[in-house]
Scaffold this motif. Structure first.
Motif, short mmCIF file in Angstrom:
data_model
loop_
_atom_site.label_atom_id
_atom_site.label_comp_id
_atom_site.label_asym_id
_atom_site.label_seq_id
_atom_site.Cartn_x
_atom_site.Cartn_y
_atom_site.Cartn_z
N UNK A 118 29.78 99.68 54.40
CA UNK A 118 30.83 100.32 55.20
C UNK A 118 30.21 101.02 56.40
N UNK A 119 30.97 101.12 57.47
CA UNK A 119 30.47 101.69 58.72
C UNK A 119 30.35 103.22 58.61
N UNK A 120 29.11 103.74 58.59
CA UNK A 120 28.94 105.19 58.39
C UNK A 120 29.37 106.03 59.58
N UNK A 121 29.58 105.38 60.73
CA UNK A 121 29.99 106.14 61.92
C UNK A 121 31.50 106.40 61.95
N UNK A 122 32.24 105.81 61.00
CA UNK A 122 33.68 105.99 60.93
C UNK A 122 34.08 106.65 59.62
N UNK A 123 35.21 107.35 59.61
CA UNK A 123 35.69 107.95 58.38
C UNK A 123 36.21 106.89 57.42
N UNK A 124 36.88 105.87 57.96
CA UNK A 124 37.41 104.76 57.16
C UNK A 124 36.90 103.43 57.72
N UNK A 125 36.78 102.47 56.85
CA UNK A 125 36.44 101.11 57.24
C UNK A 125 37.46 100.18 56.59
N UNK A 126 37.62 99.00 57.16
CA UNK A 126 38.57 98.03 56.60
C UNK A 126 37.82 96.82 56.06
N UNK A 127 38.29 96.33 54.93
CA UNK A 127 37.65 95.20 54.26
C UNK A 127 38.71 94.14 53.98
N UNK A 128 38.41 92.89 54.30
CA UNK A 128 39.32 91.79 54.02
C UNK A 128 39.24 91.39 52.55
N UNK A 129 40.39 91.35 51.89
CA UNK A 129 40.45 90.92 50.50
C UNK A 129 41.41 89.75 50.38
N UNK A 130 41.22 88.98 49.31
CA UNK A 130 42.05 87.81 49.06
C UNK A 130 42.71 87.94 47.69
N UNK A 131 44.01 87.80 47.63
CA UNK A 131 44.72 87.87 46.36
C UNK A 131 44.27 86.70 45.48
N UNK A 135 46.23 83.80 46.98
CA UNK A 135 45.32 83.42 48.05
C UNK A 135 45.62 84.12 49.36
N UNK A 136 46.61 85.00 49.36
CA UNK A 136 46.98 85.72 50.59
C UNK A 136 45.88 86.72 50.96
N UNK A 137 45.60 86.83 52.27
CA UNK A 137 44.59 87.73 52.76
C UNK A 137 45.22 89.02 53.30
N UNK A 138 44.49 90.11 53.12
CA UNK A 138 44.98 91.39 53.64
C UNK A 138 43.80 92.32 53.86
N UNK A 139 44.01 93.34 54.70
CA UNK A 139 42.98 94.32 54.99
C UNK A 139 43.21 95.56 54.15
N UNK A 140 42.12 96.08 53.57
CA UNK A 140 42.18 97.29 52.75
C UNK A 140 41.35 98.37 53.43
N UNK A 141 41.92 99.56 53.55
CA UNK A 141 41.21 100.68 54.16
C UNK A 141 40.43 101.44 53.09
#
Length: 223
Positions: A118-131, A135-141
């Motif tokens: 995860x990006x240490x310079x940001x408070x939150x990072x987003x990660x792509x996950x797949x159901x 098979x649907x893709x979505x971003x998780x904070x």
């Protein structure tokens, strides 16, 4: 085992550099000089480093070798135990684990996995996950302070035979898939034969026997 020999060679080079107090070393493949254990103008670690961590707080000592970019750990890092056996090859980005990692037991591979840093310079990072179902893709904070997450395939091997025993899939530290692989009959026969030949297995007939006149019982009398 060519890969392991190359890793061991890298560690040997780093040990030489450390014992020479980071003097200039000549790389055999390029003929260029490499400076180890250097710092930049701000005193931050920069370039290739060899670090020995003494035993402390009940943990064994270890050594590691890899690269810094102005105080930031990046790329592949190699770790060995107190006996010089390869323990881990880990990939870093921005000072956190990111990418493929490999772990070893007495120099034998037993685990290959993947981390998402995860990006240490940001408070939150987003990660792509797949159901796993649709098979649907979505971003998780995710809170960046978590550092690294298990994200991707993890495979576990028998360090003695190299047989794949288990495979797991993680998404953002959550286990979404797991499968264990049964031992085939041909593998079973090979494994049993190999185990029987281990020095500590009396059935092999190769276990250690003290020289004549040096054998003692637990009561202290010679046998």
């Amino acid at each position: 085992m060519k890969f392991f020999r190359n890793c061991f060679f890298v560690v040997l080079i780093s040990c030489f550099a450390f014992n020479s107090h980071a003097q200039n070393s000549t790389a055999a493949d390029t003929g260029s000089k490499i400076n180890f254990n250097q710092t930049d103008a701000k005193g931050k670690r920069d370039g290739m480093w060899y670090i020995h961590q003494p035993a402390r707080m009940g943990e064994d000592s270890y050594s590691e070798f890899g690269s810094y970019d102005h105080g930031i750990k990046f790329g592949k890092w190699y770790k060995t135990d107190n006996d010089g056996e390869l323990v881990a090859i880990e990939t870093f980005k921005n000072n956190v684990l990111n990418g493929e990692v490999k772990y070893f037991d007495k120099g034998h591979l037993y685990c290959v996995g993947h981390y998402r840093g995860l990006n240490p310079s940001q408070k939150y990072d987003t990660v792509m996950v797949v159901d796993p179902v649709t098979g649907a893709q979505s971003l998780v904070s995710v809170l960046a302070e978590r550092g690294s997450l298990k994200h991707g395939t993890w495979q576990y091997y028998d360090p003695l035979t190299g047989r794949l025993e288990k495979e797991q899939e993680y998404q953002v530290d959550d286990l979404v898939y797991s499968k264990e692989f049964a031992m085939a009959s041909v593998d079973s026969a090979y494994y049993k034969k190999k185990v029987q030949m281990l020095p500590h297995n009396a059935a092999s007939g190769h276990y250690y026997k003290p020289p004549a006149g040096k054998q003692h019982s637990l009561t202290g009398t010679s046998e």
